[in-house]
Enzyme design. Structure first.
Site, PDB file in Angstrom:
ATOM      1  N   SER A  22     -24.466  33.145 -14.419  1.00 51.47           N
ATOM      2  CA  SER A  22     -24.384  31.885 -15.158  1.00 51.47           C
ATOM      3  C   SER A  22     -25.171  30.787 -14.470  1.00 51.47           C
ATOM      4  CB  SER A  22     -22.923  31.429 -15.273  1.00 51.47           C
ATOM      5  OG  SER A  22     -22.119  32.360 -15.930  1.00 51.47           O
ATOM      6  N   ILE A  23     -25.762  29.902 -15.267  1.00 53.85           N
ATOM      7  CA  ILE A  23     -26.364  28.698 -14.704  1.00 53.85           C
ATOM      8  C   ILE A  23     -25.310  27.919 -13.936  1.00 53.85           C
ATOM      9  CG2 ILE A  23     -27.291  26.428 -15.315  1.00 53.85           C
ATOM     10  CD1 ILE A  23     -28.892  27.790 -17.523  1.00 53.85           C
ATOM     11  N   GLN A  49     -11.340  29.106 -19.347  1.00 56.31           N
ATOM     12  CA  GLN A  49     -10.819  28.950 -20.700  1.00 56.31           C
ATOM     13  C   GLN A  49      -9.561  29.768 -20.962  1.00 56.31           C
ATOM     14  OE1 GLN A  49     -13.365  30.513 -23.762  1.00 56.31           O
ATOM     15  NE2 GLN A  49     -12.319  29.438 -25.420  1.00 56.31           N
ATOM     16  N   LYS A  66     -27.116  21.004 -29.380  1.00 59.90           N
ATOM     17  CA  LYS A  66     -27.687  20.449 -28.149  1.00 59.90           C
ATOM     18  C   LYS A  66     -28.305  19.073 -28.396  1.00 59.90           C
ATOM     19  CE  LYS A  66     -26.849  23.757 -25.150  1.00 59.90           C
ATOM     20  NZ  LYS A  66     -25.883  23.564 -24.052  1.00 59.90           N
ATOM     21  N   VAL A 101     -11.422  23.596 -23.743  1.00 56.92           N
ATOM     22  CA  VAL A 101     -11.906  22.308 -24.245  1.00 56.92           C
ATOM     23  C   VAL A 101     -11.794  22.175 -25.766  1.00 56.92           C
ATOM     24  CG1 VAL A 101     -13.490  21.997 -22.321  1.00 56.92           C
ATOM     25  CG2 VAL A 101     -14.303  23.113 -24.412  1.00 56.92           C
ATOM     26  N   TYR A 147     -32.792  30.043 -32.238  1.00 56.23           N
ATOM     27  CA  TYR A 147     -31.821  29.187 -31.537  1.00 56.23           C
ATOM     28  C   TYR A 147     -30.899  28.499 -32.535  1.00 56.23           C
ATOM     29  CZ  TYR A 147     -30.165  26.595 -27.469  1.00 56.23           C
ATOM     30  OH  TYR A 147     -29.388  26.086 -26.452  1.00 56.23           O
ATOM     31  N   VAL A 175     -33.033  31.279 -19.149  1.00 56.36           N
ATOM     32  CA  VAL A 175     -32.627  32.158 -18.051  1.00 56.36           C
ATOM     33  C   VAL A 175     -31.776  33.280 -18.646  1.00 56.36           C
ATOM     34  CG1 VAL A 175     -31.409  32.288 -15.847  1.00 56.36           C
ATOM     35  CG2 VAL A 175     -32.594  30.184 -16.483  1.00 56.36           C
ATOM     36  N   LYS A 176     -31.895  34.484 -18.109  1.00 54.47           N
ATOM     37  CA  LYS A 176     -31.107  35.601 -18.617  1.00 54.47           C
ATOM     38  C   LYS A 176     -29.661  35.442 -18.183  1.00 54.47           C
ATOM     39  CE  LYS A 176     -30.923  40.621 -19.107  1.00 54.47           C
ATOM     40  NZ  LYS A 176     -31.513  41.924 -18.723  1.00 54.47           N
ATOM     41  N   THR A 177     -28.846  34.905 -19.082  1.00 57.33           N
ATOM     42  CA  THR A 177     -27.421  34.720 -18.851  1.00 57.33           C
ATOM     43  C   THR A 177     -26.647  35.355 -19.998  1.00 57.33           C
ATOM     44  OG1 THR A 177     -27.373  32.625 -20.074  1.00 57.33           O
ATOM     45  CG2 THR A 177     -27.863  32.506 -17.697  1.00 57.33           C
ATOM     46  N   ALA A 233     -24.858  33.791 -22.087  1.00 57.41           N
ATOM     47  CA  ALA A 233     -25.048  32.932 -23.258  1.00 57.41           C
ATOM     48  C   ALA A 233     -26.347  33.269 -23.984  1.00 57.41           C
ATOM     49  CB  ALA A 233     -25.050  31.468 -22.832  1.00 57.41           C
TER      50      ALA A 233
END
Length: 252
Positions: free
Chosen positions: A20-21, A41, A161, A64, A154, A190-192, A194
């Site tokens: 993860s970032i 979460q 965003k 959240v 996206y 980035v490969k995450t 998400a």
């Protein structure tokens, strides 16, 4: 180890795994001397984080999707750890149908869910988090270039965003009198976990890398280092900004 964040307590929201970032941010914060508190979460993510951090990092439940949960989490953090100095908000979500269906086919429920979790949550986190924040506090969230351009596949996340980035500007204005800063990092692809939820994500990653100025994708370490700077007293003159950490992809 550096001392940029020595004696500072930072909450990081949104760690899913070591790719993860948000985890890159955790490592950078710890490298600069910060005490990190993670939120999670649900029970599944709690078990995953326990394996990742062991007993070294406190874990606090925070879903959240409901304001009451956010308020409760920050009240618990204040009871257990006192005032905090910063928050990293790295939370976003859209269901698979909404992500893959294209904007034209987005249903109201999917639209609202994506906006609620990905954009509104920053408002909620800032409202309750600022109440337990020390002077010169800093809030940092994560965005992406798809907020400005129609990046293939996206879709709804780009719209969410864009709303998130507007939130950053207005929250920075609201919290400025209290010397609390709010900024966003526009991170390169980035490969995450998400990113893998985006249709044809391999093409997105390949295209993003081809557009960097040096032909190499940005790393979570580089993104984390920027977050550490924005959470430090070295950046007290920066608020309401979108900081690009994408190796120049946004230049083209």
């Amino acid at each position: 180890m550096g001392t940029l964040l020595e004696n500072k307590k930072i909450i990081v929201m949104g760690v899913a795994n070591k790719n993860s970032i948000a985890w890159g941010c955790v490592e950078a914060l710890q490298e600069q001397g910060a005490k990190v508190i993670l939120t999670y979460q649900n029970d599944r993510l709690h078990r995953s984080l326990e394996k990742l951090v062991g007993d070294d990092v406190p874990l606090v439940e925070c879903d959240v999707s409901e304001d009451e949960n956010v308020e409760k989490a920050f009240q618990q953090i204040e009871r257990d750890f006192g005032k905090i100095d910063g928050i990293i908000h790295a939370i976003a979500f859209a269901d698979k149908e909404t992500l893959e269906g294209g904007v034209l086919n987005t249903k109201k429920e999917g639209y609202n869910l994506a906006q609620d979790v990905s954009a509104y949550s920053l408002i909620s986190v800032s409202r309750y988090g600022s109440q337990i924040m020390a002077e010169k506090g800093s809030i940092v969230t994560m965005t992406y270039f798809g907020s400005e351009r129609a990046v293939p596949n996206y879709n709804m996340m780009g719209i969410a965003k864009a709303a998130l980035e507007a939130n950053v500007r207005y929250l920075a204005s609201d919290l400025g009198e209290r010397k609390i800063r709010v900024n966003a990092i526009s991170a390169g692809a980035v490969k995450t976990l998400a990113v893998t939820g985006i249709k044809h994500h391999r093409d997105l990653l390949k295209e993003s890398q081809s557009r960097t100025v040096d032909g190499e994708s940005v790393s979570t370490e580089e993104i984390g280092n920027t977050a550490a700077f924005l959470l430090s007293d070295m950046s007290t003159g920066i608020t309401g900004d979108i900081i690009y950490v994408d190796k120049g992809v946004h230049l083209i």
